[in-house]
Motif scaffolding. Sequence first.
Motif, short mmCIF file in Angstrom:
data_model
loop_
_atom_site.label_atom_id
_atom_site.label_comp_id
_atom_site.label_asym_id
_atom_site.label_seq_id
_atom_site.Cartn_x
_atom_site.Cartn_y
_atom_site.Cartn_z
N ARG A 105 32.91 36.61 52.32
CA ARG A 105 34.32 36.19 52.26
C ARG A 105 34.70 35.21 53.36
O ARG A 105 35.69 34.49 53.23
N SER A 108 35.36 31.48 52.72
CA SER A 108 36.65 30.97 52.24
C SER A 108 37.38 30.18 53.31
O SER A 108 38.29 29.41 53.00
N GLN A 134 39.09 37.17 45.51
CA GLN A 134 38.82 36.22 46.58
C GLN A 134 38.18 34.95 46.02
O GLN A 134 37.20 35.00 45.28
N SER A 135 38.73 33.81 46.37
CA SER A 135 38.14 32.54 45.96
C SER A 135 37.34 31.96 47.11
O SER A 135 37.57 32.27 48.28
N LEU A 136 36.36 31.12 46.77
CA LEU A 136 35.51 30.48 47.78
C LEU A 136 35.41 28.99 47.47
O LEU A 136 35.50 28.58 46.30
N SER A 139 30.90 25.50 45.31
CA SER A 139 30.86 25.11 43.90
C SER A 139 29.44 25.04 43.37
O SER A 139 29.24 24.92 42.17
N THR A 163 36.65 35.94 40.47
CA THR A 163 37.62 34.92 40.85
C THR A 163 36.93 33.67 41.39
O THR A 163 37.36 32.54 41.13
N TRP A 164 35.83 33.88 42.13
CA TRP A 164 35.05 32.76 42.63
C TRP A 164 34.11 32.21 41.56
O TRP A 164 34.07 31.00 41.29
N THR A 167 34.96 29.68 38.86
CA THR A 167 35.20 28.28 39.24
C THR A 167 33.90 27.56 39.64
O THR A 167 33.92 26.37 39.91
#
Length: 437
Positions: A105, A108, A134-136, A139, A163-164, A167
């Motif tokens: 995490r 992030s 939680q997004s990071l 990519s 959530t990560w 994307t």
Amino acid sequence: MSVAVLFLLGLGLLEAEGRRNRCFFNRTQEYCTCYNLSEETAGSLIQCLAATVVEFRGGELEKYIAFPIRDLDPSVIETLGSLIIQKIIISGVLVPEILLARVLRFFSYTNVKDLAFDSCVFQGTGDWHEMDGQSLPISSLSFHNVTSAPLMGNEKAFSSLSTWLETLQDLAVTSSHITSLPCAIGRVFRALHSLDLAQNSLGDESLAPAFCQGAFPQLQVLSLQHNNLTSYHSVCESVQLLQELQDLNLSQNKLMADPSSSCQWPASLRIFNLSNTGLDEVLTPLPANLEVLDVSFNHLHTVDISLSSLKKLFLSQNLLQAIPSIRNYPVLDTLYLDNNSITELSWNEVKLLGRLQDVDVANNPFNCSCSGARGLQSLAATGHLGQGWPRDYTCQSPPGYQGWQVVAVPVSVLQCHRTAVVAPLCVALALLGLAGA
């Protein structure tokens, strides 16, 4: 101690025999390599602050399973956000998943876009609940030659990471003995554009579940190179739901053809790699809008297909004795025919090939009779034969020219068309003789 040092120390790389425990920065490449980092030698990490790529090599993380991971204060978060590191590579490391789950995490707060694991062993089970929602910024994620628990049964972890992962743009899991890819996992990757599963153990029966309804809806590039695929028809049926697929690599699989197969590949497909698959014919139907077809390193004797959109055709290392009809490919600009059994190019073929941008017919058993040598020399004069000319163009026949480079064979009118020159000359002399009489 630098905030960056504290962050990278969370990876806890230890000493290993035969390596100095410090970091080395290549300023030209903006690449920093850290060997077996320990807490005592962590000061050298300061060099990595100017790097865009940081690689950690060697060590184990078991020692740091109990390492305290606390929330960061605002000043630390601001500092992490100012770092220019874009990619982190972790290689040759034993990774307890519970530790990985606790430190992931922190990405992030960084600008890291690319995370790669090379020759790592993932051990145990992680508690991923802290990643819920939680997004990071990452990519691109890749695993090469890694060992871990089977993907089947790990759906809970993927749910916490969703959530990560939904994307993520690029995912590679190569040389890692994968035998299956559960449908539920594929549905998590909502935005994935590129998936590389090369050099694994995927079989025909494992593909349909992997690419089930709703899995990888945005996938454009798929590599299944060097797996255990055997049925051309089964692979075709398995990827039919990938309606955005543009680039498919099936090379280095031993595919068996079903002559009665009428499976339609995704209409979106533009690049198709079937090289080194054991095929003795180009199977149809092919996608109507295909632009690049690679069927090199096969057992093709002829190629009798017509594709109006094809721009690049690779036929190297086959058994062709003649070039395919160029008129079947009106927009073709690249044709590779090297290492086949072609002995000569007709003058009409030379004129058609001369319209292309890139042609390779090197390492064929050329007959360097006058017409054969003349055609190749004329084609070379267009400048489209590439770097292989003249080195890789040699004569196999006739005996007098065997072993010669084609460029050295004389092709003057007097030498190659002696009859065409001598006959008119005799007629002229005869007429002069009659006039004199």
